[in-house]
Design an enzyme around this catalytic site. Structure first.
Site, PDB file in Angstrom:
ATOM      1  N   CYS A  68       5.685  41.475  67.848  1.00 49.03           N
ATOM      2  CA  CYS A  68       4.655  41.220  66.825  1.00 49.03           C
ATOM      3  C   CYS A  68       5.218  41.141  65.416  1.00 49.03           C
ATOM      4  O   CYS A  68       4.475  40.950  64.464  1.00 49.03           O
ATOM      5  CB  CYS A  68       3.578  42.300  66.888  1.00 49.03           C
ATOM      6  N   CYS A 116       6.539  49.906  69.922  1.00 50.11           N
ATOM      7  CA  CYS A 116       5.980  49.446  68.649  1.00 50.11           C
ATOM      8  C   CYS A 116       4.541  49.943  68.538  1.00 50.11           C
ATOM      9  O   CYS A 116       3.753  49.787  69.460  1.00 50.11           O
ATOM     10  CB  CYS A 116       6.035  47.922  68.622  1.00 50.11           C
ATOM     11  N   CYS A 159      17.567  54.736  70.952  1.00 52.01           N
ATOM     12  CA  CYS A 159      18.416  53.823  71.713  1.00 52.01           C
ATOM     13  C   CYS A 159      17.567  52.590  72.027  1.00 52.01           C
ATOM     14  O   CYS A 159      16.673  52.651  72.865  1.00 52.01           O
ATOM     15  CB  CYS A 159      18.868  54.546  72.987  1.00 52.01           C
TER      16      CYS A 159
HETATM   17 ZN   LIG Z   1       5.273  45.035  68.021  1.00 49.45          ZN
END
Ligand SMILES: [Zn+2]
Length: 164
Positions: free
Chosen positions: A85, A130, A153
């Site tokens: 995104c 995210c 990581c």
């Molecule tokens: Zn995202």
């Protein structure tokens, strides 16, 4: 020999089945939900936006091969964005060489990632994704450098680097 092996395999399957039953209530979704409604895209929409490899990582919590991402050696100043995104996730000054073969950071941009515990390798690990689109990024460990002691990581294929 064959009989021994098959018995061992049988016991292994039995143990795995028991563990599966124990951990079932804690099982997690194949990918995390997006926090923003406009990023709750269908499988088909994600497939059309992403490459096959990025889809596997971001939407199916896959892991790329160690040392396979050019971002592993990226040393320029800039910002690492979510490949799903485009939300900024990491700053280059928080990146360090962990020697693991995956781009590693000791801190994320505040509010940009969320975590959950997964049991994919039986041993619990802290997955992070995210915070906007829910795309899987990697796993965070407590063996990173100071001041945070964290090691994010990250899969390089889940990131897009924007140099300054
Ligand atoms: Zn995202």
């Amino acid at each position: 020999m064959n009989q021994f092996l098959s018995r061992r395999t049988f016991i292994l399957i039995l143990i795995m089945s028991i563990l599966k039953i124990i951990f079932k209530p804690m099982q997690v979704l194949a990918s995390s939900l997006a926090s923003k409604e406009e990023w709750n895209l269908s499988k088909e929409e994600w497939k059309s936006r992403l490459t096959e490899e990025s889809y596997y990582i971001l939407r199916e919590e896959g892991t790329e091969r160690a040392f396979s991402s050019p971002l592993n050696n990226e040393k320029r100043k800039g910002v690492f964005h979510c490949a799903g995104c485009d939300q900024p996730l990491f700053l280059s000054d928080k990146k360090f060489d962990s020697g693991t073969g995956w781009p590693s950071f000791w801190d994320s941009i505040q509010g940009s990632v969320e975590t959950k515990v997964d049991f994919k390798l039986i041993v619990p690990r802290t997955e992070y994704h995210c915070s906007r689109c829910g795309g899987h990024q990697g796993h965070v460990f407590n063996d990173g450098p100071l001041p945070t002691g964290k090691r994010y990581c990250n899969n390089g294929l889940a990131l897009r680097f924007v140099s300054e």
